[in-house]
Design an enzyme around this catalytic site. Structure first.
Site, PDB file in Angstrom:
ATOM      1  N   HIS A 266       0.859  -1.202   0.000  1.00  0.00           N
ATOM      2  CA  HIS A 266       0.000   0.000   0.000  1.00  0.00           C
ATOM      3  C   HIS A 266       0.891   1.247   0.000  1.00  0.00           C
ATOM      4  CE1 HIS A 266      -3.407   2.511   0.619  1.00  0.00           C
ATOM      5  NE2 HIS A 266      -3.697   2.255   1.877  1.00  0.00           N
ATOM      6  N   HIS A 309      -2.187  -2.250  -9.616  1.00  0.00           N
ATOM      7  CA  HIS A 309      -3.125  -1.585  -8.722  1.00  0.00           C
ATOM      8  C   HIS A 309      -4.382  -2.426  -8.649  1.00  0.00           C
ATOM      9  CE1 HIS A 309      -5.689   1.494  -6.944  1.00  0.00           C
ATOM     10  NE2 HIS A 309      -4.576   2.092  -6.589  1.00  0.00           N
ATOM     11  N   ASP A 367       2.878   5.520  -6.820  1.00  0.00           N
ATOM     12  CA  ASP A 367       4.122   5.422  -6.047  1.00  0.00           C
ATOM     13  C   ASP A 367       5.365   5.304  -6.909  1.00  0.00           C
ATOM     14  OD1 ASP A 367       2.060   3.575  -3.970  1.00  0.00           O
ATOM     15  OD2 ASP A 367       3.036   5.447  -3.373  1.00  0.00           O
TER      16      ASP A 367
HETATM   17  C1  SDX Z   1      -1.329   2.130  -3.375  1.00  0.00           C
HETATM   18  O1  SDX Z   1      -6.112   0.850  -3.170  1.00  0.00           O
HETATM   19  C2  SDX Z   1      -5.584   2.001  -3.452  1.00  0.00           C
HETATM   20  O2  SDX Z   1      -6.213   2.878  -3.978  1.00  0.00           O
HETATM   21  C3  SDX Z   1      -4.143   2.159  -3.030  1.00  0.00           C
HETATM   22  C4  SDX Z   1      -3.457   3.459  -3.437  1.00  0.00           C
HETATM   23  C5  SDX Z   1      -4.041   4.647  -2.713  1.00  0.00           C
HETATM   24  O3  SDX Z   1      -3.911   5.752  -3.201  1.00  0.00           O
HETATM   25  O4  SDX Z   1      -4.577   4.450  -1.590  1.00  0.00           O
HETATM   26  O5  SDX Z   1      -3.586   3.644  -4.824  1.00  0.00           O
HETATM   27  C6  SDX Z   1      -1.970   3.445  -3.082  1.00  0.00           C
HETATM   28  O6  SDX Z   1      -1.301   1.308  -2.510  1.00  0.00           O
HETATM   29  C7  SDX Z   1      -0.816   1.857  -4.766  1.00  0.00           C
HETATM   30  C8  SDX Z   1      -0.248   0.410  -4.909  1.00  0.00           C
HETATM   31  C9  SDX Z   1       1.184   0.427  -4.368  1.00  0.00           C
HETATM   32  N1  SDX Z   1       1.686  -0.959  -4.259  1.00  0.00           N
HETATM   33  C10 SDX Z   1       2.688  -1.375  -5.072  1.00  0.00           C
HETATM   34  O7  SDX Z   1       3.160  -0.721  -6.001  1.00  0.00           O
HETATM   35  C11 SDX Z   1       3.207  -2.761  -4.734  1.00  0.00           C
HETATM   36  C12 SDX Z   1       3.373  -3.576  -6.018  1.00  0.00           C
HETATM   37  N2  SDX Z   1       2.001  -3.886  -6.520  1.00  0.00           N
HETATM   38  C13 SDX Z   1       1.446  -5.183  -6.185  1.00  0.00           C
HETATM   39  O8  SDX Z   1       1.782  -5.615  -4.891  1.00  0.00           O
HETATM   40  C14 SDX Z   1      -0.032  -5.293  -6.579  1.00  0.00           C
HETATM   41  O9  SDX Z   1      -0.145  -4.828  -7.863  1.00  0.00           O
HETATM   42  C15 SDX Z   1      -1.097  -4.620  -5.736  1.00  0.00           C
HETATM   43  C16 SDX Z   1      -1.004  -5.013  -4.300  1.00  0.00           C
HETATM   44  C17 SDX Z   1      -0.999  -3.137  -5.841  1.00  0.00           C
HETATM   45  C18 SDX Z   1      -2.453  -5.055  -6.284  1.00  0.00           C
HETATM   46  O10 SDX Z   1      -2.535  -6.420  -6.095  1.00  0.00           O
HETATM   47  P1  SDX Z   1      -3.862  -7.264  -6.484  1.00  0.00           P
HETATM   48  O11 SDX Z   1      -4.912  -6.387  -7.063  1.00  0.00           O
HETATM   49  O12 SDX Z   1      -4.206  -8.108  -5.313  1.00  0.00           O
HETATM   50  O13 SDX Z   1      -3.373  -8.104  -7.693  1.00  0.00           O
HETATM   51  P2  SDX Z   1      -2.684  -9.507  -7.551  1.00  0.00           P
HETATM   52  O14 SDX Z   1      -1.626  -9.456  -6.490  1.00  0.00           O
HETATM   53  O15 SDX Z   1      -3.754 -10.541  -7.470  1.00  0.00           O
HETATM   54  O16 SDX Z   1      -1.923  -9.610  -8.962  1.00  0.00           O
HETATM   55  C19 SDX Z   1      -2.571 -10.121 -10.118  1.00  0.00           C
HETATM   56  C20 SDX Z   1      -1.445 -10.720 -10.946  1.00  0.00           C
HETATM   57  C21 SDX Z   1      -0.624 -11.755 -10.172  1.00  0.00           C
HETATM   58  O17 SDX Z   1      -0.051 -12.618 -11.144  1.00  0.00           O
HETATM   59  P3  SDX Z   1      -0.805 -14.054 -11.484  1.00  0.00           P
HETATM   60  O18 SDX Z   1      -1.185 -14.671 -10.147  1.00  0.00           O
HETATM   61  O19 SDX Z   1      -1.999 -13.657 -12.328  1.00  0.00           O
HETATM   62  O20 SDX Z   1       0.240 -14.836 -12.247  1.00  0.00           O
HETATM   63  O21 SDX Z   1      -0.499  -9.674 -11.275  1.00  0.00           O
HETATM   64  C22 SDX Z   1       0.751  -9.968 -10.674  1.00  0.00           C
HETATM   65  C23 SDX Z   1       0.492 -10.974  -9.569  1.00  0.00           C
HETATM   66  O22 SDX Z   1       1.642 -11.785  -9.358  1.00  0.00           O
HETATM   67  N3  SDX Z   1       1.273  -8.700 -10.140  1.00  0.00           N
HETATM   68  C24 SDX Z   1       2.549  -8.333 -10.232  1.00  0.00           C
HETATM   69  C25 SDX Z   1       2.581  -7.045  -9.647  1.00  0.00           C
HETATM   70  N4  SDX Z   1       1.366  -6.706  -9.218  1.00  0.00           N
HETATM   71  C26 SDX Z   1       0.550  -7.750  -9.516  1.00  0.00           C
HETATM   72  N5  SDX Z   1       3.641  -8.941 -10.737  1.00  0.00           N
HETATM   73  C27 SDX Z   1       4.802  -8.242 -10.659  1.00  0.00           C
HETATM   74  N6  SDX Z   1       4.930  -6.996 -10.124  1.00  0.00           N
HETATM   75  C28 SDX Z   1       3.828  -6.381  -9.603  1.00  0.00           C
HETATM   76  N7  SDX Z   1       3.943  -5.166  -9.063  1.00  0.00           N
END
Ligand code: SDX
Length: 427
Positions: A266, A309, A367
């Site tokens: 997050h 996201h 971010d």
């Molecule tokens: C913020 O909610 C909000 O609005 C939050 C925010 C706000 O203003 O409040 O916008 C702020 O938190 C932005 C997000 C910051 N976090 C990051 O940058 C961390 C990296 N991102 C990931 O951890 C992830 O993308 C999330 C947590 C942001 C979202 O995760 P989801 O929606 O639960 O998606 P998921 O983990 O189920 O991923 C779906 C697929 C998976 O692959 P498969 O299982 O389909 O093979 O996408 C892949 C994941 O492995 N994936 C990534 C990835 N993010 C998702 N693979 C590599 N790098 C990534 N960053």
């Protein structure tokens, strides 16, 4: 008022349940599932990926179109034409302020920026190398010990006073956590400076010499605060709402929001992006591709921080504005060729052309670039999420206020129980 009906058909025994479907002013309709409990079933939605937990009029996000609006105003227009204090007014009250209303609101915030003198003692209990988010959690939660004179959450004026105090004091406490780590004296806020200028003054000025705030940095910080101000029902805002639904005081609720924001998935991602870019180290094609491949490998815990996201399946509109601001700040510093920015831009370019990210609709989020700007302004990495928390305080407290002003019910999700059936304790 239901706009249509959803029919749920349960088999064994055959049951048809009519569920009202409500429509908002924009976005998805919602199915009211509250009748299901009386039929002996719960909905099941781990991570709340398809659950609307409340009604809200504050922020609208269209993840597919990359739209973010606060009270109907697009973030791009607000970032270009407004400022953080005016956005605070808009989020809290629902309309842009008249010039007089803005003057009064801004003056109220200015006149609450100091913290009680004894709050400085809180810091003495922390190690100097304590993470500033740990300090922020503790000190903000402790504000209720000093400002219990207006904690009647049923009183709208008490709620407004607490909102003003929190928005006004967060930069002061944040800057104090930075100064404490340095062993430098805390700097009092100045009433002749703007919100962003004051924060930079409290962060970087010392008693030994005059300190001039760089106007480009102040403008960039104000824009960063605006881009992080609110984002619908994200994890930390939902935490604040859940804590607030019990009647907990606003300082305790915001402290809970700070704790939730700290997670690297997050708000902690901005710090994690910088750590990742430093781990990548150089912008050679082969090296960057190696890290992109690690991010794609399910067996590798490495993630491309700042990418992806839960809601946006297209570009995070905040990331676009952040990238422009990044170029402006680095140009001001005379080093548009910052190596970390170079790596970031190459990572972004390669990732956006890679099928893995395209198929999963993974784009840079808010971010991805913010940390590069903050570091270029001399702000240490461990302060990045602190600044996110300073910015998001108005979003948290606006949602808290909206919830309490509405049909308040204590939040109490249920579960799918998969534990052992009843069994007797052995004789
Ligand atoms: C913020 O909610 C909000 O609005 C939050 C925010 C706000 O203003 O409040 O916008 C702020 O938190 C932005 C997000 C910051 N976090 C990051 O940058 C961390 C990296 N991102 C990931 O951890 C992830 O993308 C999330 C947590 C942001 C979202 O995760 P989801 O929606 O639960 O998606 P998921 O983990 O189920 O991923 C779906 C697929 C998976 O692959 P498969 O299982 O389909 O093979 O996408 C892949 C994941 O492995 N994936 C990534 C990835 N993010 C998702 N693979 C590599 N790098 C990534 N960053």
């Amino acid at each position: 008022m239901a706009k249509r009906t959803a029919k749920l058909i349960l088999t064994e025994p055959d049951t048809v349940i009519d569920l009202p479907v409500y429509g908002g002013s924009l976005g998805h309709d919602v199915i009211d599932v509250r009748a299901l409990v009386s039929k002996g079933v719960f909905t099941y939605d781990p991570g709340f990926m398809s659950t609307a937990a409340c009604e809200s009029a504050i922020t609208f996000i269209d993840g597919a179109q990359g739209v973010l609006m606060h009270r109907g105003y697009p973030i791009e227009q607000l970032a270009a034409q407004s400022n953080y204090v005016e956005l605070c007014y808009l989020l809290l009250f629902g309309e842009l302020p008249t010039p007089e209303a803005y003057r009064q609101f801004e003056a109220r915030i200015r006149n609450h920026t100091m913290v009680h003198g004894q709050i400085a003692n809180f810091f003495q209990g922390f190690r100097r190398d304590a993470h500033p988010m740990a300090i922020l959690c503790g000190v903000v939660g402790g504000l209720a010990a000093f400002y219990h004179d207006h904690l009647d959450t049923a009183d709208s004026e008490d709620r407004l006073i607490s909102a003003i105090r929190l928005v006004a004091k967060m930069p002061t406490i944040a800057a104090m956590s930075y100064k404490y780590a340095l062993g430098q004296p805390f700097r009092q806020p100045r009433n002749d400076l703007s919100y962003a200028e004051n924060f930079l003054h409290m962060m970087f000025s010392t008693p030994c010499e005059p300190y001039e705030v760089n106007p480009v940095f102040a403008k960039a910080l104000d824009r960063i605060l605006m881009l992080h101000a609110d984002h619908e029902q994200n994890a930390s805002t939902s935490t604040v709402r859940l804590a607030g639904s019990t009647g907990a005081n606003p300082f305790a609720c915001i402290s809970a929001g700070i704790a939730a924001l700290w997670g690297p998935a997050h708000g902690g991602a901005n710090e994690a992006v910088l750590d990742m870019l430093e781990q990548i180290g150089d912008d050679s094609e082969a090296n960057i591709q190696r890290f992109i491949d690690k991010a794609k490998d399910r067996n590798d815990p490495f993630r491309l921080m700042g990418f992806g996201h839960r809601v946006y399946s297209s570009f995070d509109p905040r990331a676009r504005v952040m990238k422009e601001t990044c170029d402006q700040v680095l140009a001001e510093l005379g080093n548009p060729d910052d190596p970390t920015l170079r790596i970031a831009k190459r990572v972004e370019q390669i990732a956006l052309e890679d099928d893995y990210f395209i198929q999963r609709k993974l784009y840079p989020n808010v971010d991805f670039y913010s940390g590069i700007i903050l570091r270029a302004m001399g702000i240490p990495t461990n302060m990045f999420t602190v600044i996110f928390a300073v910015a998001r305080t108005i979003g948290w407290i606006s949602h808290w206020n909206e919830m309490i002003d509405g049909d308040l019910k204590i939040g109490r999700p249920r579960q799918l129980y998969v534990g052992p059936p009843r069994r007797n304790y052995p004789d």
